[in-house]
Scaffold this active site. Sequence first.
Site, PDB file in Angstrom:
ATOM      1  N   LYS A   1       0.792  -1.170   0.030  1.00 18.79           N
ATOM      2  CA  LYS A   1      -0.018  -0.073   0.180  1.00 18.79           C
ATOM      3  C   LYS A   1       0.903   1.116   0.061  1.00 18.79           C
ATOM      4  CE  LYS A   1      -3.812   2.386   2.266  1.00 18.79           C
ATOM      5  NZ  LYS A   1      -4.810   2.437   3.471  1.00 18.79           N
ATOM      6  N   ASP A  18     -13.929   6.293   9.279  1.00 21.15           N
ATOM      7  CA  ASP A  18     -14.222   5.733   7.852  1.00 21.15           C
ATOM      8  C   ASP A  18     -14.734   4.372   7.817  1.00 21.15           C
ATOM      9  OD1 ASP A  18     -14.454   6.571   5.427  1.00 21.15           O
ATOM     10  OD2 ASP A  18     -12.530   6.086   4.781  1.00 21.15           O
TER      11      ASP A  18
END
Length: 457
Positions: free
Chosen positions: A122, A229
Site C-alpha cells: 500500500k 471511515d
Amino acid sequence: MVKLDVTCMRHMSKNDYRVLTAVEMGMKNHDVVPTELITSIAKLRTGGVHRIITTLHAFKLIAHDRSTYDGYRLTFTGYDVLALHVLVSRGHIAAVGNKVGCGKESDIYIAQTSEGDQLILKMHRLGRTSFRAVKQKRDYLRGRSSANWLYLSRLSALKEYAFMKALHAHGFPTPLPVDQNRHVVLMGVAKGNPMYQLRAGALADPETVYRQCMELIVRLARHGLIHCDFNEFNLLLHREEGRDDHVTLIDFPQMVSMRHQNAEEMFDRDVGCIVKFFAMKMKWDPPPELIPSYGDVVGDALGRLDDSVRASGFSEEEDKELLRSHTGDASDSDDSSGSDGDAEDDGSNDDDDADDVDEINDKVAQHRCSDTRDGSASDGALSGSDDAEDVDGDDAQQGGTSGGGGKGKGAPSLQQRALEHARRQHGGGGTGSAKRGSRNVQKQRFRGKVLRKGQDF
C-alpha cells in the site's frame, strides 16, 4: 496519477541509490536541493555525481526545477524506488506485480516474496487533486505550518502501520502487518472482496454480517479508538460455503481517540454508514435495539490502545522523534545538515586564510616593486631576522630595527607592516595588544610563517 515503474531498479547501482537518498535528505529543509548540496551529502569517493543525477533524471526519479534557483527535487516515483529498495534489501519482497486497487490517498499493488508468497503493497499518495484538504482535516503536521506531500504520505503510512500492528496484536480482524518504510506499508493478503461490490440483496443472512460490523465498532470504542471511515469501502467480506461470512477491517490512518472533541459525532457517523448500507442496498432495516449509541460504550473500556499508539498513529518513541525533528527544535535536521555545514564552514575558513595570505603577498610584491623603482630597497629590508617568525608584541614594538637598510631609523620593515595589516583586519587589535596564548595570535603566527615561506625571504 503516479504510475509505478520499477524496471529502472534493475539498472541502478549502489551509488545511484546514494545520490537519490542525498536528494531526499536535502529536501528535509529545501524545496529544491542545489547540486552542490547533493554532492556534499552523497560524498562519493569516485565522484561522478553529475552523471548520476542525469541518469536519475532520465528515469524520472528526480525533477529539475529552476523556478527559484537551479536544483532538483524528489518525485513520487523516486520515493517509491527508495522504499522498495529497502524492502528488497530486508528480504521481504522480490517482485512487484499489478495494481489491484486505487483510493483517494493510496495505491494498492501485489508483491511477491522470494518463496513465491503474495503480499500487499500500500503506497500512500497524499496530495491528489481530489484529496488536498488533508492538511486541515488531519493532525499530521502537529506543530509544523507546512510540509510537502512526500512527508505527509510518510506520516500517513506510519499511522496506518502503527494502528494495524496494535489492532492485530489484540485480535482484531485486520491484515497481517509485515513492514513499513517511508510511505509504503507491506501487509498480508486479506481474503474477501469489498462489501460495496455486493449486489443488492445478495446476502442470505444480512443480520449476521451486520452484527459483526457493529461489534467491531463497539469493540474499537471500548479500546479507546474510532475508525472514522467505517463503511462498505473499508470492509472486506470473505464468503465460504458451509461457513459464516467473515468481515475484515482495513484502512486505518484517520483513526482518532475516544477522547477527541468530536468523538461522539464520528462514532455516530460510522454507525450511520453501516445502517444506511444495509437498509438501502441489502434491503434489510436494522431494528433500533441493534443500533449502538455513543453513550452505551463511553466508560466501558477494555484497554487504552489510543494511549499505546498515541491515537495519532505513532508509537511514543516515533512520536517524540518526529516532533523533535520537525517542530521548533528540528534536531534531526540540524544533525543531518550540520555535518555538511561544518564541512562547508571548514572549507570556507581555509579559503579565507588562503585569500588573506594571497592578499598580503600581493601587497608585499607591490611594495617590493615600488621600492626597487625608487632605488631604496636593500636586501636587509626584505630579509628580516630569524626572530620575525615569532610575531610577538616585543617584535612588533621594535618597529623594524632588525632591518638593515630601512628608509629611516626605527621604521618597521615591509614584512612587519604586512603582518600588522593582517592583524588589524582580523581583529587582532593594535601593535602588541594580543597575548601570546590567544587563538588570534596563533593564527597570525601561522599566517606570518606562510607569508615568509611563500615570498622566499
